[in-house]
Design an enzyme around this catalytic site. Structure first.
Site, PDB file in Angstrom:
ATOM      1  N   LEU A  65       0.833  -1.207   0.000  1.00 40.07           N
ATOM      2  CA  LEU A  65       0.000   0.000   0.000  1.00 40.07           C
ATOM      3  C   LEU A  65       0.873   1.265   0.000  1.00 40.07           C
ATOM      4  O   LEU A  65       2.059   1.197   0.314  1.00 40.07           O
ATOM      5  CB  LEU A  65      -0.913  -0.033   1.230  1.00 40.07           C
ATOM      6  CG  LEU A  65      -1.921  -1.191   1.211  1.00 40.07           C
ATOM      7  CD1 LEU A  65      -2.464  -1.483   2.606  1.00 40.07           C
ATOM      8  CD2 LEU A  65      -3.060  -0.883   0.239  1.00 40.07           C
ATOM      9  N   PRO A  66       0.260   2.429  -0.335  1.00 41.96           N
ATOM     10  CA  PRO A  66       1.065   3.647  -0.487  1.00 41.96           C
ATOM     11  C   PRO A  66       1.792   4.111   0.779  1.00 41.96           C
ATOM     12  O   PRO A  66       2.974   4.425   0.727  1.00 41.96           O
ATOM     13  CB  PRO A  66       0.046   4.698  -0.938  1.00 41.96           C
ATOM     14  CG  PRO A  66      -1.069   3.930  -1.549  1.00 41.96           C
ATOM     15  CD  PRO A  66      -1.139   2.639  -0.783  1.00 41.96           C
ATOM     16  N   THR A  94       6.313   0.589   2.021  1.00 43.70           N
ATOM     17  CA  THR A  94       7.310   1.415   2.706  1.00 43.70           C
ATOM     18  C   THR A  94       6.547   2.421   3.547  1.00 43.70           C
ATOM     19  O   THR A  94       5.839   3.272   2.998  1.00 43.70           O
ATOM     20  CB  THR A  94       8.192   2.180   1.695  1.00 43.70           C
ATOM     21  OG1 THR A  94       8.852   1.239   0.861  1.00 43.70           O
ATOM     22  CG2 THR A  94       9.233   3.028   2.413  1.00 43.70           C
ATOM     23  N   LYS A 169      15.283  -0.090   5.530  1.00 41.54           N
ATOM     24  CA  LYS A 169      14.916   0.461   4.218  1.00 41.54           C
ATOM     25  C   LYS A 169      15.166   1.970   4.159  1.00 41.54           C
ATOM     26  O   LYS A 169      15.780   2.473   3.220  1.00 41.54           O
ATOM     27  CB  LYS A 169      13.444   0.136   3.951  1.00 41.54           C
ATOM     28  CG  LYS A 169      12.741   0.986   2.948  1.00 41.54           C
ATOM     29  CD  LYS A 169      12.774   0.418   1.554  1.00 41.54           C
ATOM     30  CE  LYS A 169      12.248   1.431   0.557  1.00 41.54           C
ATOM     31  NZ  LYS A 169      12.298   1.012  -0.794  1.00 41.54           N
ATOM     32  N   LYS A 244       9.786  10.709  -0.713  1.00 40.77           N
ATOM     33  CA  LYS A 244       8.965  10.060   0.331  1.00 40.77           C
ATOM     34  C   LYS A 244       9.879   9.355   1.349  1.00 40.77           C
ATOM     35  O   LYS A 244       9.712   9.513   2.557  1.00 40.77           O
ATOM     36  CB  LYS A 244       8.017   9.038  -0.319  1.00 40.77           C
ATOM     37  CG  LYS A 244       7.302   8.157   0.691  1.00 40.77           C
ATOM     38  CD  LYS A 244       6.556   6.990   0.065  1.00 40.77           C
ATOM     39  CE  LYS A 244       6.141   6.004   1.156  1.00 40.77           C
ATOM     40  NZ  LYS A 244       5.386   4.867   0.698  1.00 40.77           N
TER      41      LYS A 244
HETATM   42  P1  NAD Z   1       0.800   2.435  -6.271  1.00 40.30           P
HETATM   43  O1  NAD Z   1       0.167   3.728  -5.914  1.00 40.30           O
HETATM   44  O2  NAD Z   1       1.050   2.114  -7.711  1.00 40.30           O
HETATM   45  O3  NAD Z   1      -0.076   1.217  -5.653  1.00 40.30           O
HETATM   46  C1  NAD Z   1      -0.744   1.277  -4.440  1.00 40.30           C
HETATM   47  C2  NAD Z   1      -2.075   0.548  -4.626  1.00 40.30           C
HETATM   48  O4  NAD Z   1      -2.742   0.474  -3.378  1.00 40.30           O
HETATM   49  C3  NAD Z   1      -3.023   1.269  -5.606  1.00 40.30           C
HETATM   50  O5  NAD Z   1      -3.390   0.375  -6.651  1.00 40.30           O
HETATM   51  C4  NAD Z   1      -4.216   1.661  -4.739  1.00 40.30           C
HETATM   52  O6  NAD Z   1      -5.443   1.620  -5.411  1.00 40.30           O
HETATM   53  C5  NAD Z   1      -4.134   0.613  -3.647  1.00 40.30           C
HETATM   54  N1  NAD Z   1      -4.829   1.000  -2.415  1.00 40.30           N
HETATM   55  C6  NAD Z   1      -4.746   2.154  -1.711  1.00 40.30           C
HETATM   56  N2  NAD Z   1      -5.549   2.100  -0.635  1.00 40.30           N
HETATM   57  C7  NAD Z   1      -6.151   0.889  -0.657  1.00 40.30           C
HETATM   58  C8  NAD Z   1      -7.104   0.247   0.179  1.00 40.30           C
HETATM   59  N3  NAD Z   1      -7.594   0.859   1.264  1.00 40.30           N
HETATM   60  N4  NAD Z   1      -7.496  -0.992  -0.140  1.00 40.30           N
HETATM   61  C9  NAD Z   1      -7.009  -1.616  -1.245  1.00 40.30           C
HETATM   62  N5  NAD Z   1      -6.116  -1.063  -2.079  1.00 40.30           N
HETATM   63  C10 NAD Z   1      -5.697   0.177  -1.787  1.00 40.30           C
HETATM   64  O7  NAD Z   1       2.166   2.372  -5.437  1.00 40.30           O
HETATM   65  P2  NAD Z   1       3.423   1.401  -5.713  1.00 40.30           P
HETATM   66  O8  NAD Z   1       4.418   2.094  -6.597  1.00 40.30           O
HETATM   67  O9  NAD Z   1       2.933   0.048  -6.057  1.00 40.30           O
HETATM   68  O10 NAD Z   1       4.086   1.391  -4.251  1.00 40.30           O
HETATM   69  C11 NAD Z   1       3.532   0.612  -3.189  1.00 40.30           C
HETATM   70  C12 NAD Z   1       4.479   0.683  -2.010  1.00 40.30           C
HETATM   71  O11 NAD Z   1       5.768   0.185  -2.407  1.00 40.30           O
HETATM   72  C13 NAD Z   1       4.726   2.105  -1.480  1.00 40.30           C
HETATM   73  O12 NAD Z   1       4.772   2.065  -0.089  1.00 40.30           O
HETATM   74  C14 NAD Z   1       6.056   2.483  -2.099  1.00 40.30           C
HETATM   75  O13 NAD Z   1       6.773   3.444  -1.328  1.00 40.30           O
HETATM   76  C15 NAD Z   1       6.778   1.136  -2.116  1.00 40.30           C
HETATM   77  N6  NAD Z   1       7.845   1.007  -3.103  1.00 40.30           N
HETATM   78  C16 NAD Z   1       7.627   1.415  -4.392  1.00 40.30           C
HETATM   79  C17 NAD Z   1       8.649   1.264  -5.323  1.00 40.30           C
HETATM   80  C18 NAD Z   1       8.454   1.702  -6.768  1.00 40.30           C
HETATM   81  O14 NAD Z   1       9.443   1.748  -7.523  1.00 40.30           O
HETATM   82  N7  NAD Z   1       7.237   1.972  -7.216  1.00 40.30           N
HETATM   83  C19 NAD Z   1       9.882   0.696  -4.946  1.00 40.30           C
HETATM   84  C20 NAD Z   1      10.053   0.266  -3.627  1.00 40.30           C
HETATM   85  C21 NAD Z   1       9.012   0.424  -2.717  1.00 40.30           C
END
Ligand code: NAD
Length: 292
Positions: A65-66, A94, A169, A244
């Site tokens: 999740l975000p 994260t 992390k 972030k």
């Molecule tokens: P994203 O925004 O693409 O995905 C998050 C998903 O969570 C979305 O599809 C959203 O609809 C869903 N969501 C939000 N609230 C919800 C709820 N209450 N119930 C169900 N679904 C819900 O983000 P991402 O890029 O996939 O990143 C996710 C996590 O991974 C973050 O914490 C980010 O910091 C971490 N991260 C991302 C990357 C990257 O390169 N994108 C790398 C390492 C870590």
């Protein structure tokens, strides 16, 4: 094969859930986005209509999740009440260390086992199953989590007790943000002093200034290995995500009474770069701003 409830099928979670399904697990997947749900169906998961439905009868729960507020709301609002008592809860998002510890403690109070398991590696690593997981939790919970995380990554490392995964992390990414800025500055200085960038790379990548930001992720196009710099700074690790993580690190440092002047400066510089409309560019693109 296990029954897994997966919540959060975004850029990262979509590929991770697909890899669990590919490994033969039964994955019941939930996201607020219809588009994400339909992609999950195409990749072999079973889309469901709520977080409660995803975790009912599950042996493992994985969330991606975000931010901390989403993790808190999803676990506190639905998962804790709907999941079987012997399931293992794995949060891969994260988030801030304080929320990771608080949600872990709330799980424990309900007799549920939980680990935090944030990842290193971006969308390509999530799709390719080559993430690195940093896990906080007990020895027994880590051993159980490893069986599932290994299907989504190339390395699964036990960092310590609950919250230690998030601490590892953000400390790592604070180091990455600061070394990237220092690497950019060094290239810009070397150039102004008349050095050819490739010559400086050849020297510094074998000398004491060497770092991952220099050797594996060089911020200059045409120098060192292929990186986002060679692709107009598209793809890679977005500036918004680096910012972030730096904010989480500086916030955690303040709570722990740790002095992080380099981390705080990196955060301010990435904030300025994002404010100028560059949040979607790879974080190495900050060399453009520093060179102005
Ligand atoms: P994203 O925004 O693409 O995905 C998050 C998903 O969570 C979305 O599809 C959203 O609809 C869903 N969501 C939000 N609230 C919800 C709820 N209450 N119930 C169900 N679904 C819900 O983000 P991402 O890029 O996939 O990143 C996710 C996590 O991974 C973050 O914490 C980010 O910091 C971490 N991260 C991302 C990357 C990257 O390169 N994108 C790398 C390492 C870590």
């Amino acid at each position: 094969m296990a029954r897994i409830g997966f919540i959060g099928l975004g850029n990262m979670g979509g590929g991770m859930a697909a890899n669990l399904a590919k490994a033969g697990h039964e994955v019941r997947a939930f996201d607020l986005s219809e588009d994400a749900l339909s992609k999950a169906r195409q990749s072999g998961c079973t889309p469901v209509g709520s977080a409660s439905e995803a975790v009912a009868g599950a042996e493992f729960v994985v969330t991606m999740l975000p931010a901390g507020k989403h993790v808190d709301a999803v676990y506190g609002g639905e998962v804790f009440d709907a999941v079987p008592k012997d399931a293992l809860l794995i949060d891969c998002s994260t988030i801030d260390v304080a929320t990771a510890k608080a949600v872990g403690a709330a799980a424990a109070a309900k007799g549920l086992a939980m680990v935090d398991a944030p990842v290193s590696g971006g969308i390509a690593a999530a799709n390719g199953g080559t993430l690195t997981f940093m896990v906080g939790g007990s020895d027994a919970d880590f051993a159980r989590a490893e069986t599932v995380l290994a299907k989504m990554g190339k390395a699964v490392i036990h960092a310590g007790a609950i919250g230690a995964g998030q601490a590892a992390k953000i400390a790592n990414n604070m180091l990455l943000g600061a070394t990237m800025i220092a690497t950019c500055e060094a290239f810009l200085l070397a150039k102004k002093l008349g050095l050819d960038p490739q010559t400086f790379f050849d020297i510094s990548s074998k000398a004491s200034g060497q770092s991952w930001s220099m050797t594996s992720y060089c911020p200059l196009p045409g120098v060192g290995p292929q990186t986002p710099a060679d692709n107009g700074y598209q793809g890679g690790f977005a500036t918004a995500l680096m910012l972030k993580d730096l904010k989480l690190a500086v916030e955690a440092a303040s709570g722990a009474n740790a002095s992080v002047p380099m981390g705080a400066n990196a955060m301010a510089l990435y904030q300025a770069f994002q404010n100028a409309g560059n949040g979607g560019l790879d974080f190495s693109a900050i060399i453009r701003m520093l060179g102005e």
